[in-house]
Design a protein around this motif. Structure first.
Motif, PDB file in Angstrom:
ATOM      1  N   THR B 141       0.866  -1.175   0.000  1.00 36.62           N
ATOM      2  CA  THR B 141       0.000   0.000   0.000  1.00 36.62           C
ATOM      3  C   THR B 141       0.904   1.226   0.000  1.00 36.62           C
ATOM      4  OG1 THR B 141      -0.075   0.356   2.386  1.00 36.62           O
ATOM      5  CG2 THR B 141      -1.662  -1.204   1.485  1.00 36.62           C
ATOM      6  N   GLU B 142       0.316   2.352  -0.369  1.00 38.97           N
ATOM      7  CA  GLU B 142       1.133   3.566  -0.450  1.00 38.97           C
ATOM      8  C   GLU B 142       1.544   4.080   0.914  1.00 38.97           C
ATOM      9  OE1 GLU B 142      -0.967   6.274  -3.039  1.00 38.97           O
ATOM     10  OE2 GLU B 142       0.539   5.818  -4.581  1.00 38.97           O
ATOM     11  N   ARG B 143       0.801   3.698   1.933  1.00 36.85           N
ATOM     12  CA  ARG B 143       1.150   4.299   3.218  1.00 36.85           C
ATOM     13  C   ARG B 143       1.988   3.388   4.111  1.00 36.85           C
ATOM     14  NH1 ARG B 143      -1.956   3.033   7.622  1.00 36.85           N
ATOM     15  NH2 ARG B 143      -3.660   1.631   7.144  1.00 36.85           N
ATOM     16  N   GLU B 144       2.336   2.194   3.647  1.00 38.14           N
ATOM     17  CA  GLU B 144       3.144   1.319   4.490  1.00 38.14           C
ATOM     18  C   GLU B 144       4.605   1.345   4.054  1.00 38.14           C
ATOM     19  OE1 GLU B 144       1.163  -2.400   3.650  1.00 38.14           O
ATOM     20  OE2 GLU B 144       2.870  -3.111   2.497  1.00 38.14           O
ATOM     21  N   ASP B 145       5.468   1.056   4.999  1.00 39.57           N
ATOM     22  CA  ASP B 145       6.897   1.023   4.718  1.00 39.57           C
ATOM     23  C   ASP B 145       7.472  -0.158   5.504  1.00 39.57           C
ATOM     24  OD1 ASP B 145       9.448   1.637   3.975  1.00 39.57           O
ATOM     25  OD2 ASP B 145       9.690   3.274   5.420  1.00 39.57           O
ATOM     26  N   PRO B 146       7.076  -1.373   5.120  1.00 40.59           N
ATOM     27  CA  PRO B 146       7.394  -2.524   5.974  1.00 40.59           C
ATOM     28  C   PRO B 146       8.862  -2.948   5.896  1.00 40.59           C
ATOM     29  CG  PRO B 146       6.340  -3.272   3.963  1.00 40.59           C
ATOM     30  CD  PRO B 146       6.371  -1.769   3.895  1.00 40.59           C
ATOM     31  N   GLU B 147       9.334  -3.543   6.973  1.00 42.45           N
ATOM     32  CA  GLU B 147      10.563  -4.325   6.915  1.00 42.45           C
ATOM     33  C   GLU B 147      10.215  -5.558   6.089  1.00 42.45           C
ATOM     34  OE1 GLU B 147      13.449  -3.664   8.780  1.00 42.45           O
ATOM     35  OE2 GLU B 147      12.510  -1.777   9.422  1.00 42.45           O
ATOM     36  N   VAL B 148      11.197  -6.114   5.387  1.00 41.57           N
ATOM     37  CA  VAL B 148      10.887  -7.322   4.628  1.00 41.57           C
ATOM     38  C   VAL B 148      11.732  -8.484   5.136  1.00 41.57           C
ATOM     39  CG1 VAL B 148      10.086  -6.116   2.582  1.00 41.57           C
ATOM     40  CG2 VAL B 148      12.511  -6.702   2.789  1.00 41.57           C
ATOM     41  N   ASP B 149      11.139  -9.669   5.102  1.00 42.11           N
ATOM     42  CA  ASP B 149      11.845 -10.871   5.543  1.00 42.11           C
ATOM     43  C   ASP B 149      12.904 -11.214   4.498  1.00 42.11           C
ATOM     44  OD1 ASP B 149      10.031 -10.871   7.561  1.00 42.11           O
ATOM     45  OD2 ASP B 149       8.996 -12.717   6.983  1.00 42.11           O
ATOM     46  N   GLU B 150      14.163 -11.184   4.920  1.00 37.84           N
ATOM     47  CA  GLU B 150      15.247 -11.493   3.981  1.00 37.84           C
ATOM     48  C   GLU B 150      16.054 -12.693   4.423  1.00 37.84           C
ATOM     49  OE1 GLU B 150      16.903  -7.550   3.929  1.00 37.84           O
ATOM     50  OE2 GLU B 150      16.229  -7.245   1.865  1.00 37.84           O
ATOM     51  N   PHE B 151      15.583 -13.355   5.471  1.00 35.86           N
ATOM     52  CA  PHE B 151      16.266 -14.576   5.887  1.00 35.86           C
ATOM     53  C   PHE B 151      15.818 -15.717   4.979  1.00 35.86           C
ATOM     54  CE2 PHE B 151      12.777 -13.262   8.610  1.00 35.86           C
ATOM     55  CZ  PHE B 151      11.887 -14.294   8.404  1.00 35.86           C
ATOM     56  N   ASP B 152      16.369 -16.911   5.198  1.00 31.76           N
ATOM     57  CA  ASP B 152      16.190 -17.979   4.208  1.00 31.76           C
ATOM     58  C   ASP B 152      14.911 -18.802   4.381  1.00 31.76           C
ATOM     59  OD1 ASP B 152      18.744 -17.875   2.664  1.00 31.76           O
ATOM     60  OD2 ASP B 152      19.567 -18.048   4.684  1.00 31.76           O
ATOM     61  N   ALA B 153      14.577 -19.112   5.595  1.00 28.41           N
ATOM     62  CA  ALA B 153      13.477 -20.057   5.792  1.00 28.41           C
ATOM     63  C   ALA B 153      12.631 -19.650   6.981  1.00 28.41           C
ATOM     64  CB  ALA B 153      14.031 -21.466   6.011  1.00 28.41           C
ATOM     65  N   LEU B 154      11.383 -20.054   6.919  1.00 29.63           N
ATOM     66  CA  LEU B 154      10.443 -19.760   7.993  1.00 29.63           C
ATOM     67  C   LEU B 154       9.740 -21.056   8.386  1.00 29.63           C
ATOM     68  CD1 LEU B 154       9.114 -17.216   9.488  1.00 29.63           C
ATOM     69  CD2 LEU B 154       7.177 -17.653   7.967  1.00 29.63           C
ATOM     70  N   VAL B 155       9.829 -21.381   9.662  1.00 29.60           N
ATOM     71  CA  VAL B 155       9.116 -22.555  10.180  1.00 29.60           C
ATOM     72  C   VAL B 155       7.901 -22.066  10.949  1.00 29.60           C
ATOM     73  CG1 VAL B 155       9.223 -24.550  11.733  1.00 29.60           C
ATOM     74  CG2 VAL B 155      11.221 -23.936  10.348  1.00 29.60           C
ATOM     75  N   HIS B 156       6.755 -22.597  10.610  1.00 33.38           N
ATOM     76  CA  HIS B 156       5.509 -22.285  11.325  1.00 33.38           C
ATOM     77  C   HIS B 156       5.124 -23.518  12.144  1.00 33.38           C
ATOM     78  CE1 HIS B 156       0.895 -21.261  10.975  1.00 33.38           C
ATOM     79  NE2 HIS B 156       1.337 -21.150  12.203  1.00 33.38           N
ATOM     80  N   LEU B 157       5.174 -23.378  13.459  1.00 33.36           N
ATOM     81  CA  LEU B 157       4.793 -24.457  14.376  1.00 33.36           C
ATOM     82  C   LEU B 157       3.443 -24.112  14.988  1.00 33.36           C
ATOM     83  CD1 LEU B 157       8.167 -24.614  16.365  1.00 33.36           C
ATOM     84  CD2 LEU B 157       7.443 -26.259  14.618  1.00 33.36           C
ATOM     85  N   ALA B 158       2.540 -25.074  15.054  1.00 30.50           N
ATOM     86  CA  ALA B 158       1.227 -24.789  15.622  1.00 30.50           C
ATOM     87  C   ALA B 158       0.698 -26.006  16.360  1.00 30.50           C
ATOM     88  CB  ALA B 158       0.249 -24.390  14.519  1.00 30.50           C
ATOM     89  N   SER B 159       0.065 -25.745  17.492  1.00 31.18           N
ATOM     90  CA  SER B 159      -0.491 -26.818  18.311  1.00 31.18           C
ATOM     91  C   SER B 159      -1.469 -26.226  19.321  1.00 31.18           C
ATOM     92  CB  SER B 159       0.632 -27.532  19.071  1.00 31.18           C
ATOM     93  OG  SER B 159       0.088 -28.469  19.989  1.00 31.18           O
ATOM     94  N   ASP B 160      -2.368 -27.055  19.809  1.00 32.30           N
ATOM     95  CA  ASP B 160      -3.188 -26.625  20.944  1.00 32.30           C
ATOM     96  C   ASP B 160      -2.392 -26.681  22.245  1.00 32.30           C
ATOM     97  OD1 ASP B 160      -5.386 -26.046  19.453  1.00 32.30           O
ATOM     98  OD2 ASP B 160      -6.397 -27.959  19.815  1.00 32.30           O
ATOM     99  N   HIS B 161      -1.248 -27.327  22.217  1.00 31.86           N
ATOM    100  CA  HIS B 161      -0.410 -27.438  23.414  1.00 31.86           C
ATOM    101  C   HIS B 161       0.761 -26.474  23.321  1.00 31.86           C
ATOM    102  CE1 HIS B 161      -2.568 -30.969  24.740  1.00 31.86           C
ATOM    103  NE2 HIS B 161      -2.416 -31.490  23.540  1.00 31.86           N
TER     104      HIS B 161
END
Lengths: 415, 425
Positions: B141-161
């Motif tokens: 968007t025109e009004r955002e100036d985000p940092e961008v992810d420039e690392f190599d990999a992203l792990v998404h872990l999810a659990s009810d515990h």
């Protein structure tokens, strides 16, 4: 502005929970005309109120009305933010009204501690105040740490300030705050000297001291009007024109439009650098003006509408151009973020119908326009307000510009 | 809410905090408090696991309306390679991930996870991923100036515990010797470095947002039962793309998907203290939802659908002009194709940095599809026609995008440091 040298020492200190002192206005609301200042009442032994009293008008008219008081504020030095120039104004947190369709939603400050933060944003080159939502964003810091989460202040209109961006910003304690204001590129159609401008955003940073002196200044500076004039048709004079003892228009000269232009008329006053967002007087618009049968400028929802048909080949269109400029009565503040639709009928048949485009022009300010392919004298023109101005309101504007009936006019001989 | 529910909520809020803090201390605190000693074990048999890393819906619970119930706890781990990936590194990564699968059953009662790779990763390899357009993240968007992810990999872990996501994270970096009773032999630490400052966490669940009102930027007005900070249910079946719809169908990465993660701060003071409930409904769903009371306090009147009929979606521009407000969901739904949503949202609340926010994680077949939905949501075409650039234009006024990242989530068989054009054995 001065920095609070003692800011570290006071970092953890919270100001006292001041109680609102309502004696101030009640004891002074007498019968005499004119302004009543209550500055003297605030210097109580127990300190200053964090916010002044906000008396309301009972059952105000569905029109612009004289509010109960004139706000006081601290005006900071103007700053450049890319192509934009902006000035911030700080006051105490106070009630205002959001607009939801044709209804208002009252907003009460959730804390006495904090400021009502306002910005007027303008183009220094043309003096044009930016009068519509453009997505201005503010972030506060204190000692390098963010305070709260970012905010996109509301586009607001007030009788004294005209169009500005503003919000109540709660603060937990006294101290020196840094504010970063980001202004994105302008999204609205621009014409004249504004065409091609403001395609990039801008950013500015300033500091302010939130301290007892500030609170005393803005709370002590509130001027209460005589209760006798509260709720009357009329409006406070814009801030730069604040006189002493005669700072409201009265109902008897309702909708006067005397050609007096607020643009560039700010020299020599206290807040000399901050322009007021007044539109040109109606007489300053070229073209053939569409008037009511009585020869007046049409009104709807207490707004005055300048409608003019510009000749073919104007700056705006190859064809004739319908320029519609809705404004507040008295102060000529532009009414932004409306949706307007026009219909032209001839002998009972619609010859053209469609939406007007919101446009910002350096000469005529904010207006709504559309090329007219086929218009003749005698045509019936109907202007429909599909959505009233979706701008938040300070006291005295919250009951006006909401239920806006269509305007029906006959097209006169065209110049 | 009963006392028992309150006690349970305070326990869950405590666990939420443990996940946000992370590390061995948080894990042991969590194990003491959670009663999580009975987490079902997983499997050694890869054939029993889905070929798609993002195949979560089949194992997640559903509510009475058939909406998928997201896991309660989430962690996003940002990983940077220590060097150019070797065959040995690939084996290390695969073994480390298999340890998680052996230790925990695939599901919210155990653990679900994905591993995604960034534009920067493929740049390092010298070739973009075959058949997948994976652009570097940019401002949308025109009004955002985000940092961008420039690392190599992203792990998404999810659990009810909470303990499962924390323990899995510890195991991936060799900080524990056993994981749910399974011996941890191999870990990622020789291959990846953790970008600790970019570790992101979050939670979803009724009551959890309202448990965060001790934070200054979370107002008391957050509804008690709301699962998300904005105060309403989300993730309706009808508004979500299916896993099939977001799956890459051709090329060596067929069976994979793309992932966009935007991390944003939410302005809740204004949302809850200034806007009315009707305004919130109008801005989040549509003005008709508000006028006809379709939503209820937190969305309880909506079943498996956000109530976006094709008429309400088509009415967006008209609502701007006639009503002075448009809904976020209504606006974004304009990007649907043949009435079908393009995005599978797996977003979650966060209080990372002690401010309320959202990690908006979405899966889609192409990153470009995400861009299209975001453009529809920006509503630039509506500004000036009854709504502002931001004001009354959905919920733009309340969202502040801080980071963006794009990832390719390969099919399971290529999840370990894939080459740009993997060959299928």
């Amino acid at each position: 502005m001065t920095r609070n040298d003692d800011s570290n020492a006071t970092r953890e200190r919270k100001p006292r929970q001041y109680r609102t002192n309502r004696r101030g206005f009640l004891s002074r609301a007498g019968a005499a005309a004119g302004l009543v200042a209550v500055t003297g009442c605030l210097a109580e032994d127990d300190g200053t109120d964090a916010v002044p009293a906000f008396p309301r008008v009972e059952d105000p008219p569905e029109a612009v009305y004289v509010p109960t008081h004139r706000e006081a504020m601290r005006v900071l030095e103007p700053l450049e933010a890319g192509e934009y120039t902006l000035a911030s104004m700080l006051s105490y947190p106070h009630p205002f009204w959001l607009v939801d369709g044709t209804e208002t939603v009252p907003v009460e400050p959730d804390s006495d501690l904090g400021v009502h933060m306002m910005f007027t944003v303008w183009d220094e080159a043309t003096g044009t105040v930016i009068p519509l939502d453009s997505g201005a964003e503010i972030r506060l810091e204190r000692d390098g740490e963010p305070v709260g989460t970012p905010r996109l202040p509301w586009t607001m209109i007030s009788q004294e300030m005209g169009v500005h961006f503003g919000d109540n910003v709660p603060l937990e304690s006294f101290g020196t705050y840094t504010v970063e204001v980001s202004l994105p590129p302008l999204g609205v159609e621009r014409t004249g000297a504004l065409a091609g401008r403001f395609t990039d955003g801008g950013r500015a940073t300033f500091e302010f001291d939130y301290d007892e002196a500030f609170v005393e200044e803005v709370v002590g500076g509130v001027e209460y009007l005589d209760e006798a004039v509260w709720g009357r048709s009329g409006a406070l004079e814009p801030m730069d024109h604040a006189g002493h003892g005669d700072s409201q228009h009265h109902g008897d000269d309702h909708h006067h439009d005397d050609g007096h232009n607020h643009h560039g008329d700010t020299g020599g006053h206290a807040h000399a650098h901050v322009p007021f967002s007044a539109l040109p007087a109606s007489g300053d618009y070229p073209g053939t003006h569409l008037l009511t049968a009585d020869g007046a400028y049409p009104q709807s929802g207490d707004a005055t509408f300048v409608l003019t048909v510009l000749e073919a080949g104007s700056r705006f269109a190859d064809e004739r151009y319908l320029l519609v400029s809705p404004r507040t009565p008295y102060n000529r503040v532009p009414l932004a973020d409306m949706a307007l639709d026009v219909r032209l009928e001839r002998d009972g048949t619609t010859v053209q119908r469609g939406p007007l485009e919101q446009t910002l022009d350096d000469e005529f300010g904010l207006h709504y326009g559309r090329a007219l392919e086929d218009v003749e004298p005698g045509d019936e023109l109907t202007l429909t307000v599909e959505t009233p101005p979706q701008v938040a309101r300070h006291q005295g504007y919250e009951t006006a510009f909401l239920r806006m009936e269509p305007i029906e006019l006959r097209v006169p001989e065209l110049g | 809410m009963s006392l028992l529910e309150r006690t349970d909520l305070s326990r869950r809020a405590y666990l939420r905090t443990a996940v946000a803090v992370g590390g061995a201390g948080a894990l042991s605190a969590c194990l003491e408090r959670s009663g999580d000693d009975e987490i079902p074990r997983g499997t050694d048999d890869q054939r029993t696991l889905p070929g798609r890393q993002h195949a979560w819906n089949g194992v997640l619970e559903r509510d009475d309306h058939g909406n998928v119930r997201p896991p309660e706890h989430h962690v996003l781990l940002a990983l940077s390679l220590r060097g150019e990936p070797t065959t040995e590194d690939r084996e290390t990564v695969e073994s480390s991930l298999r340890t998680l699968e052996r230790a925990f059953e695939w599901g919210a009662s155990g653990l679900v996870f994905t591993v995604g790779y960034s534009h920067a990763y493929f740049e390092r390899l010298g070739e973009p991923p075959a058949g997948v357009d994976l652009p570097a993240p940019t401002a949308l968007t025109e009004r955002e100036d985000p940092e961008v992810d420039e690392f190599d990999a992203l792990v998404h872990l999810a659990s009810d515990h909470a303990s499962a996501v924390l323990a899995a994270e510890e195991a991936l970096f060799g900080e524990v010797e056993t994981l749910n009773g399974i011996s941890v032999e191999v870990d990622l630490s020789s291959v990846f470095e953790r970008e600790g400052a970019l570790r992101r966490t979050g939670f979803v669940g009724p009551g959890l947002p309202a448990a965060e009102t001790d934070l200054p930027a979370v107002p008391d007005a957050v509804p008690e039962d709301a699962p998300f900070f904005m105060g309403f249910r989300s993730g309706f079946r009808e508004s979500q793309a299916s896993e099939d719809r977001v799956t890459i169908t051709e090329g060596p990465f067929a069976g994979g998907t793309t992932q966009h993660v935007s991390s944003m701060t939410l302005q809740l003071d204004v949302w809850f203290e200034q806007d009315s409930h009707a305004q919130r409904v109008a801005k989040l769903f549509s003005p008709e939802h508000a006028d006809e009371g379709l939503v209820g306090e937190v969305g309880e009147r909506l079943g498996d659908s956000s109530g976006l009929t094709s008429e309400r979606i088509e009415a967006t521009a008209n609502d701007a002009r006639r009503r002075g407000v448009v809904g976020h969901a209504q606006k974004a739904a304009r990007a649907r194709e043949d009435g079908q949503p393009l995005l599978l949202r797996r977003d979650f609340n966060t209080v990372d940095g002690d401010v309320p926010g959202l990690h908006f994680l979405s899966l889609q077949r192409t990153v470009e599809e995400f861009g299209r939905v975001r453009e529809a949501m920006n509503g630039t075409d509506l500004a000036g026609s009854g709504v502002g650039t931001v004001l009354n234009n959905g919920i733009l006024q309340y969202l502040f995008v801080d980071r963006r990242g794009n990832y390719l989530v390969p099919p399971r068989k290529h999840r370990a440091l894939p080459p740009s054009a993997p060959t299928t054995e």
